[in-house]
Design a protein around this motif. Structure first.
Motif, mmCIF file in Angstrom:
data_model
loop_
_atom_site.group_PDB
_atom_site.id
_atom_site.type_symbol
_atom_site.label_atom_id
_atom_site.label_comp_id
_atom_site.label_asym_id
_atom_site.label_seq_id
_atom_site.Cartn_x
_atom_site.Cartn_y
_atom_site.Cartn_z
ATOM 1 N N SER A 9 -2.687 -4.991 -5.842
ATOM 2 C CA SER A 9 -2.128 -6.151 -5.156
ATOM 3 C C SER A 9 -1.499 -5.754 -3.828
ATOM 4 O O SER A 9 -1.660 -6.451 -2.821
ATOM 5 C CB SER A 9 -1.078 -6.832 -6.041
ATOM 6 O OG SER A 9 -1.670 -7.325 -7.224
ATOM 7 N N SER A 10 -0.825 -4.628 -3.814
ATOM 8 C CA SER A 10 -0.207 -4.124 -2.585
ATOM 9 C C SER A 10 -1.262 -3.817 -1.527
ATOM 10 O O SER A 10 -1.112 -4.174 -0.363
ATOM 11 C CB SER A 10 0.621 -2.877 -2.900
ATOM 12 O OG SER A 10 1.104 -2.296 -1.717
ATOM 13 N N VAL A 11 -2.332 -3.167 -1.925
ATOM 14 C CA VAL A 11 -3.399 -2.807 -0.994
ATOM 15 C C VAL A 11 -4.136 -4.063 -0.511
ATOM 16 O O VAL A 11 -4.444 -4.196 0.671
ATOM 17 C CB VAL A 11 -4.390 -1.818 -1.646
ATOM 18 C CG1 VAL A 11 -5.593 -1.569 -0.749
ATOM 19 C CG2 VAL A 11 -3.694 -0.502 -1.962
ATOM 20 N N ALA A 12 -4.398 -4.994 -1.416
ATOM 21 C CA ALA A 12 -5.162 -6.205 -1.081
ATOM 22 C C ALA A 12 -4.341 -7.201 -0.267
ATOM 23 O O ALA A 12 -4.892 -7.955 0.529
ATOM 24 C CB ALA A 12 -5.658 -6.877 -2.355
ATOM 25 N N GLY A 13 -3.047 -7.221 -0.502
ATOM 26 C CA GLY A 13 -2.197 -8.186 0.185
ATOM 27 C C GLY A 13 -2.059 -9.503 -0.563
ATOM 28 O O GLY A 13 -1.527 -10.474 -0.044
ATOM 29 N N TYR A 14 -2.543 -9.529 -1.796
ATOM 30 C CA TYR A 14 -2.401 -10.704 -2.651
ATOM 31 C C TYR A 14 -2.401 -10.247 -4.113
ATOM 32 O O TYR A 14 -2.836 -9.154 -4.419
ATOM 33 C CB TYR A 14 -3.509 -11.740 -2.404
ATOM 34 C CG TYR A 14 -4.913 -11.231 -2.625
ATOM 35 C CD1 TYR A 14 -5.534 -11.338 -3.864
ATOM 36 C CD2 TYR A 14 -5.626 -10.628 -1.591
ATOM 37 C CE1 TYR A 14 -6.827 -10.873 -4.072
ATOM 38 C CE2 TYR A 14 -6.925 -10.156 -1.779
ATOM 39 C CZ TYR A 14 -7.510 -10.275 -3.014
ATOM 40 O OH TYR A 14 -8.778 -9.806 -3.213
#
Length: 77
Positions: A9-14
């Motif tokens: 989620s942190s890497v994807a931004g969602y």
């Protein structure tokens, strides 16, 4: 490569749910590669980036050396 939902989620931004990561292998791999790139940019070294990916710290272990010595054959489908 398997990311934890919080890291993904942190890497994807969602927000990404665990079941989505298990089902969507392509997403899992893409996010893993983005994370490795971020870690490489931060640590300026592939061994340290792989160590950080694996343990959360830029530690170069025998496992990291083994990964770096392995010759991968990429097959395009």
């Amino acid at each position: 490569m398997q990311l934890m939902p919080k890291t993904a989620s942190s890497v994807a931004g969602y927000k990404i749910q665990k079941h989505v990561l298990k089902k969507d292998i392509r997403l899992n791999i893409e996010l893993s590669m983005k994370l490795l790139r971020k870690l490489h940019d931060k640590h300026k070294s592939w061994p340290k980036a792989i160590g950080a990916y694996r343990s959360g710290r830029p530690i170069i272990t025998s496992y990291v050396h083994k990964i770096l010595r392995h010759e991968y054959k990429w097959v395009k489908k």
